[in-house]
Design an enzyme around this catalytic site. Structure first.
Site, PDB file in Angstrom:
ATOM      1  N   GLU A   1       0.842  -1.199   0.000  1.00  0.00           N
ATOM      2  CA  GLU A   1       0.000   0.000   0.000  1.00  0.00           C
ATOM      3  C   GLU A   1       0.873   1.242   0.000  1.00  0.00           C
ATOM      4  O   GLU A   1       1.977   1.243   0.569  1.00  0.00           O
ATOM      5  CB  GLU A   1      -0.904  -0.022   1.245  1.00  0.00           C
ATOM      6  CG  GLU A   1      -1.918   1.099   1.324  1.00  0.00           C
ATOM      7  CD  GLU A   1      -2.883   0.913   2.497  1.00  0.00           C
ATOM      8  OE1 GLU A   1      -3.326  -0.221   2.742  1.00  0.00           O
ATOM      9  OE2 GLU A   1      -3.171   1.912   3.178  1.00  0.00           O
TER      10      GLU A   1
ATOM     11  N   GLU B   1      -3.190  10.346   3.309  1.00  0.00           N
ATOM     12  CA  GLU B   1      -4.338  10.300   4.209  1.00  0.00           C
ATOM     13  C   GLU B   1      -4.529  11.657   4.877  1.00  0.00           C
ATOM     14  O   GLU B   1      -3.600  12.225   5.458  1.00  0.00           O
ATOM     15  CB  GLU B   1      -4.167   9.213   5.266  1.00  0.00           C
ATOM     16  CG  GLU B   1      -4.140   7.813   4.668  1.00  0.00           C
ATOM     17  CD  GLU B   1      -4.249   6.728   5.709  1.00  0.00           C
ATOM     18  OE1 GLU B   1      -5.366   6.223   5.950  1.00  0.00           O
ATOM     19  OE2 GLU B   1      -3.201   6.382   6.287  1.00  0.00           O
TER      20      GLU B   1
END
Length: 213
Positions: free
Chosen positions: A88, A92
């Site tokens: 990943e 964010e």
């Protein structure tokens, strides 16, 4: 052997898949825009239909206004969301503070490589460009044309290599770490709408993507 620079040629996003709450995801292919809503239904998550191995991914994003404490908005790559061994790469946005963004990456399910970056603006005030450049030898996170982080592959250390989807979601993350990560969820300004536009993904070839999920 293919020219490595070809990995970074991009094209507009045309199609998406919605993993949950499709009624809270408004996709307009003609304008290359997506609106994700968080309200009493919870949030929603979209992704590309295919995986990619390396390339440049970008979007203009405007996060929601109001008191967004507790919420998480994002743009990220993942080999498969929910897989405990996923690779990943993340942008964010943490609802408790509209002036920062967190970057992170995972290899075979292991993260803990977070860095927090001061944006120099309120991420809800307008659209800003967020770019992930993922190469066999490096990862770069770029905001409004400015490189904010670069990680290079190092011998003997794991590095994201699995083909990955491009994802984005809005969700209540207030349960994580007793609300210390994104803050407690207040919800006084719901519904919250996160806007994405001018989304670009790598130009696909048969070797670079897979539609298997």
């Amino acid at each position: 052997m293919a020219d490595p620079s070809l990995h970074h040629e991009t094209q507009p996003l045309k199609q998406i898949a919605v993993d949950y709450t499709p009624e809270a995801c408004d996709h307009c292919p003609d304008s290359n825009s997506i609106a994700l809503t968080f309200d009493h239904r919870g949030g929603a998550r979209w992704r590309t239909p295919a995986r990619f191995q390396y390339g440049t991914f970008s979007a203009l994003i405007q996060c929601p206004k109001g008191n967004t404490s507790g919420l998480n908005f994002n743009l990220y790559l993942s080999s498969l969301e929910g897989d405990k061994s996923q690779d990943e790469i993340d942008f964010e946005f943490l609802g408790k503070d509209k002036t920062i963004v967190q970057t992170n990456y995972y290899t075979t399910g292991t993260g803990n490589r977070e860095e927090t970056h001061d944006l120099g603006f309120d991420y809800s005030d307008g659209f800003h460009e967020y770019v992930i450049k993922w190469d066999k030898e490096y990862i770069e996170w770029v905001i409004d044309g400015k490189l904010v982080r670069r990680v290079e592959r190092k011998e003997g250390e794991s590095f994201p290599d699995k083909p990955m989807f491009l994802y984005a979601s809005v969700w209540d993350a207030s349960y994580i770490d007793n609300a210390r990560w994104t803050g407690p969820y207040i919800g006084c300004d719901a519904p919250y709408v996160c806007l994405y536009k001018d989304i670009h993904i790598p130009v696909q070839t048969a070797l670079e993507c897979s539609s298997e999920s």
